[in-house]
Design a protein around this motif. Structure first.
Motif, PDB file in Angstrom:
ATOM      1  N   GLY A 179      -6.323  11.231  13.223  1.00 11.23           N
ATOM      2  CA  GLY A 179      -6.194  11.396  12.019  1.00 11.23           C
ATOM      3  C   GLY A 179      -4.965   9.905  11.346  1.00 11.23           C
ATOM      4  N   VAL A 180      -4.818  10.541  10.108  1.00 14.30           N
ATOM      5  CA  VAL A 180      -4.173  10.398   9.086  1.00 14.30           C
ATOM      6  C   VAL A 180      -1.590  10.516   9.706  1.00 14.30           C
ATOM      7  CG1 VAL A 180      -2.592   8.976   7.413  1.00 14.30           C
ATOM      8  CG2 VAL A 180      -5.641   9.966   7.885  1.00 14.30           C
ATOM      9  N   PHE A 181      -1.118   9.593   9.784  1.00 18.26           N
ATOM     10  CA  PHE A 181       0.612   9.708  10.218  1.00 18.26           C
ATOM     11  C   PHE A 181       1.450   9.119   9.558  1.00 18.26           C
ATOM     12  CE2 PHE A 181      -1.323   7.509  13.871  1.00 18.26           C
ATOM     13  CZ  PHE A 181       0.112   6.833  13.920  1.00 18.26           C
ATOM     14  N   LEU A 182       2.493   9.885   9.178  1.00 19.63           N
ATOM     15  CA  LEU A 182       3.462   8.868   8.717  1.00 19.63           C
ATOM     16  C   LEU A 182       4.483   8.244  10.139  1.00 19.63           C
ATOM     17  CD1 LEU A 182       3.927   8.364   6.039  1.00 19.63           C
ATOM     18  CD2 LEU A 182       6.025  10.283   5.554  1.00 19.63           C
ATOM     19  N   ARG A 183       4.423   7.051   9.853  1.00 24.16           N
ATOM     20  CA  ARG A 183       5.385   5.946  10.769  1.00 24.16           C
ATOM     21  C   ARG A 183       6.044   5.759  10.020  1.00 24.16           C
ATOM     22  NH1 ARG A 183       2.237   2.887  14.273  1.00 24.16           N
ATOM     23  NH2 ARG A 183       1.998   4.443  15.739  1.00 24.16           N
ATOM     24  N   GLY A 184       7.254   5.537   9.614  1.00 25.42           N
ATOM     25  CA  GLY A 184       8.983   5.337   9.422  1.00 25.42           C
ATOM     26  C   GLY A 184       8.085   5.500   7.182  1.00 25.42           C
ATOM     27  N   THR A 185       8.096   4.245   7.081  1.00 27.28           N
ATOM     28  CA  THR A 185       6.710   4.259   5.977  1.00 27.28           C
ATOM     29  C   THR A 185       5.769   4.446   5.628  1.00 27.28           C
ATOM     30  OG1 THR A 185       7.369   1.855   4.984  1.00 27.28           O
ATOM     31  CG2 THR A 185       9.410   3.703   4.365  1.00 27.28           C
ATOM     32  N   SER A 186       5.321   3.960   6.803  1.00 30.89           N
ATOM     33  CA  SER A 186       3.114   3.260   6.688  1.00 30.89           C
ATOM     34  C   SER A 186       2.963   4.720   6.465  1.00 30.89           C
ATOM     35  CB  SER A 186       3.240   2.477   7.572  1.00 30.89           C
ATOM     36  OG  SER A 186       4.289   1.189   7.532  1.00 30.89           O
ATOM     37  N   ILE A 187       1.605   4.548   6.077  1.00 31.90           N
ATOM     38  CA  ILE A 187       0.370   5.284   6.561  1.00 31.90           C
ATOM     39  C   ILE A 187      -0.434   4.839   6.761  1.00 31.90           C
ATOM     40  CG2 ILE A 187      -0.737   7.157   5.245  1.00 31.90           C
ATOM     41  CD1 ILE A 187       0.732   7.329   3.234  1.00 31.90           C
ATOM     42  N   VAL A 188      -0.818   5.498   8.649  1.00 31.63           N
ATOM     43  CA  VAL A 188      -1.469   5.285   9.651  1.00 31.63           C
ATOM     44  C   VAL A 188      -2.657   5.872   9.838  1.00 31.63           C
ATOM     45  CG1 VAL A 188      -1.165   4.374  12.263  1.00 31.63           C
ATOM     46  CG2 VAL A 188       1.325   4.230  10.500  1.00 31.63           C
TER      47      VAL A 188
ATOM     48  N   ALA B 252       5.765   3.121  -0.877  1.00 30.77           N
ATOM     49  CA  ALA B 252       5.930   2.849  -1.651  1.00 30.77           C
ATOM     50  C   ALA B 252       4.962   2.282  -2.996  1.00 30.77           C
ATOM     51  CB  ALA B 252       6.913   0.949  -1.541  1.00 30.77           C
ATOM     52  N   ASP B 253       3.689   2.114  -1.946  1.00 27.61           N
ATOM     53  CA  ASP B 253       2.849   1.749  -3.221  1.00 27.61           C
ATOM     54  C   ASP B 253       1.857   3.585  -3.488  1.00 27.61           C
ATOM     55  OD1 ASP B 253       2.393  -0.800  -2.200  1.00 27.61           O
ATOM     56  OD2 ASP B 253       0.926   0.021  -0.525  1.00 27.61           O
ATOM     57  N   ILE B 254       2.409   3.988  -3.612  1.00 30.89           N
ATOM     58  CA  ILE B 254       2.295   5.716  -3.888  1.00 30.89           C
ATOM     59  C   ILE B 254       2.684   5.984  -5.984  1.00 30.89           C
ATOM     60  CG2 ILE B 254       2.098   8.141  -4.222  1.00 30.89           C
ATOM     61  CD1 ILE B 254       1.673   7.904  -1.154  1.00 30.89           C
ATOM     62  N   LYS B 255       2.976   5.608  -6.161  1.00 26.32           N
ATOM     63  CA  LYS B 255       2.969   5.736  -8.020  1.00 26.32           C
ATOM     64  C   LYS B 255       3.036   7.107  -8.074  1.00 26.32           C
ATOM     65  CE  LYS B 255       2.653   5.303 -12.903  1.00 26.32           C
ATOM     66  NZ  LYS B 255       1.185   4.432 -14.201  1.00 26.32           N
ATOM     67  N   LEU B 256       2.628   7.868  -7.327  1.00 29.96           N
ATOM     68  CA  LEU B 256       2.908  10.040  -7.513  1.00 29.96           C
ATOM     69  C   LEU B 256       4.533   9.860  -6.703  1.00 29.96           C
ATOM     70  CD1 LEU B 256      -0.411  11.557  -7.191  1.00 29.96           C
ATOM     71  CD2 LEU B 256       0.664  11.266  -9.504  1.00 29.96           C
ATOM     72  N   PRO B 257       4.969  11.323  -7.688  1.00 30.83           N
ATOM     73  CA  PRO B 257       6.528  11.305  -6.912  1.00 30.83           C
ATOM     74  C   PRO B 257       6.470  12.500  -5.954  1.00 30.83           C
ATOM     75  CG  PRO B 257       6.131  12.075  -8.883  1.00 30.83           C
ATOM     76  CD  PRO B 257       5.854  11.192  -9.114  1.00 30.83           C
ATOM     77  N   GLY B 258       7.414  12.385  -4.769  1.00 31.90           N
ATOM     78  CA  GLY B 258       7.386  14.194  -4.094  1.00 31.90           C
ATOM     79  C   GLY B 258       6.335  13.522  -2.914  1.00 31.90           C
TER      80      GLY B 258
ATOM     81  N   HIS C  76       5.172  15.631  -1.341  1.00 38.13           N
ATOM     82  CA  HIS C  76       3.613  16.894  -1.207  1.00 38.13           C
ATOM     83  C   HIS C  76       2.464  15.654  -1.662  1.00 38.13           C
ATOM     84  CE1 HIS C  76       4.971  16.365  -5.205  1.00 38.13           C
ATOM     85  NE2 HIS C  76       3.582  16.786  -5.966  1.00 38.13           N
ATOM     86  N   ASN C  77       2.765  14.829  -2.731  1.00 41.73           N
ATOM     87  CA  ASN C  77       1.867  13.545  -2.978  1.00 41.73           C
ATOM     88  C   ASN C  77       1.599  12.576  -1.016  1.00 41.73           C
ATOM     89  OD1 ASN C  77       0.405  14.668  -5.107  1.00 41.73           O
ATOM     90  ND2 ASN C  77       2.757  13.762  -6.430  1.00 41.73           N
ATOM     91  N   ILE C  78       2.784  11.827  -0.205  1.00 44.46           N
ATOM     92  CA  ILE C  78       2.538  11.119   0.727  1.00 44.46           C
ATOM     93  C   ILE C  78       1.499  12.037   0.890  1.00 44.46           C
ATOM     94  CG2 ILE C  78       3.687  10.888   2.168  1.00 44.46           C
ATOM     95  CD1 ILE C  78       5.945   9.912   1.048  1.00 44.46           C
ATOM     96  N   GLU C  79       1.701  13.717   1.420  1.00 48.69           N
ATOM     97  CA  GLU C  79       0.590  14.433   2.125  1.00 48.69           C
ATOM     98  C   GLU C  79      -0.999  14.270   1.607  1.00 48.69           C
ATOM     99  OE1 GLU C  79       2.809  18.283   2.655  1.00 48.69           O
ATOM    100  OE2 GLU C  79       3.681  17.825   4.483  1.00 48.69           O
ATOM    101  N   ASN C  80      -1.128  14.697   0.448  1.00 49.07           N
ATOM    102  CA  ASN C  80      -2.597  14.522   0.043  1.00 49.07           C
ATOM    103  C   ASN C  80      -3.217  13.263   0.406  1.00 49.07           C
ATOM    104  OD1 ASN C  80      -1.600  17.255  -1.142  1.00 49.07           O
ATOM    105  ND2 ASN C  80      -0.921  16.496  -3.208  1.00 49.07           N
ATOM    106  N   TYR C  81      -2.516  11.853  -0.360  1.00 50.13           N
ATOM    107  CA  TYR C  81      -3.063  10.791   0.740  1.00 50.13           C
ATOM    108  C   TYR C  81      -3.281  10.401   1.804  1.00 50.13           C
ATOM    109  CZ  TYR C  81      -2.677   8.153  -4.311  1.00 50.13           C
ATOM    110  OH  TYR C  81      -2.419   7.491  -4.903  1.00 50.13           O
ATOM    111  N   MET C  82      -2.250  11.281   2.495  1.00 43.73           N
ATOM    112  CA  MET C  82      -2.766  11.286   4.373  1.00 43.73           C
ATOM    113  C   MET C  82      -4.477  11.857   4.139  1.00 43.73           C
ATOM    114  SD  MET C  82       0.718  10.770   6.654  1.00 43.73           S
ATOM    115  CE  MET C  82       0.898  13.118   6.014  1.00 43.73           C
TER     116      MET C  82
END
Length: 254
Positions: free
Chosen positions: A49-58, A72-78, A80-86
């Motif tokens: 699957g996909v996970f966060l390592r520091g600020t990298s989505i792996v 930092a590439d994600i324009k949407l704030p929050g 929860h939006n990092i989770e949505n992208y993952m």
């Protein structure tokens, strides 16, 4: 829960279902998935699957792992939006090029009325979160920004408790502008919260006045957020009309 499970229980062994590894309920749900289970997690590394390592989505799978994009590439704030992208990366892995994902993340400003960036004027960013028709949605919106915001809130009172939003507003808001039937209820929740230290609160009688006051109050670097924590039916047909009126007022600012 049954409705959510119905999304994947009719899959086959050749299908993929993506689950949140950080949520106990979804972890239990995954046990019922008939196909391949992929995970996403902000808190730990996952085998498939996909996970966060520091600020990298792996993204990790049978073929190994790779960095797909940086938060930092994600324009949407929050967060929860990092989770949505993952979750999305886990779902489209192998079908959408990573560069397409990165390009989209850098330019996509959000779905209308959902923490939607309306414009930036004189260094102030204006966001429309009109879909936030309950305290819990507004709390999620407030937590999406690292800085304290100028919040415009209030609407029709549907008889729910606003106690939980008081401490959150005190923590995440630098000035509160209230409009609508729930103005007094939200003010009371803020002022009786244990962390209230004199947050500036102003009640106005229209969205025109609310936007004008926010324009006068905001300084370069500030965020103005419409996130009503209440339904729209005191003044509007629905949250979409409410959001469009707000956007029209903001876009008319000089």
């Amino acid at each position: 829960m049954a409705a959510k499970e119905n999304i994947f229980t009719h899959q086959t062994a050749r299908d993929i279902a993506v689950f949140n590894a950080d949520n106990e309920t979804t972890v239990r749900c995954a046990e019922k998935a008939p196909g391949r289970v992929r995970w996403f997690s902000r808190r730990k590394e996952v085998a498939d699957g996909v996970f966060l390592r520091g600020t990298s989505i792996v993204c990790r799978g049978p073929q190994g792992e790779r960095v797909v994009l940086d938060t930092a590439d994600i324009k949407l704030p929050g967060v929860h939006n990092i989770e949505n992208y993952m979750a999305a990366v886990a779902a489209v892995d192998g079908m959408v090029p990573d560069e397409a994902i990165r390009a989209f993340a850098r330019t996509f400003g959000g779905v209308e009325h959902r923490i939607e960036l309306v414009r930036e004027l004189d260094g102030v960013r204006w966001y429309n979160d009109s879909i936030a028709s309950s305290p819990s949605r507004t709390i999620a919106g407030l937590r999406s920004f690292p800085e304290k915001v100028l919040l415009i809130a209030g609407g029709k009172d549907k008889g729910i408790s606003y106690d939980a939003i008081g401490p959150e507003i005190n923590e995440h808001v630098k000035a509160l502008i209230l409009c609508g039937a729930t103005a007094g209820v939200i003010r009371a929740a803020v002022e009786k919260a244990a962390n209230f230290t004199g947050l500036p609160i102003t009640e106005v009688d229209s969205y025109q006045s609310a936007v004008a006051l926010a324009r006068e109050t905001a300084r370069p670097g500030d965020v103005v957020l419409l996130s009503p924590a209440s339904t729209s039916f005191d003044r509007f047909a629905n949250f979409m009309e409410r959001g469009r009126v707000f956007k029209d007022l903001v876009n008319a600012l000089k």
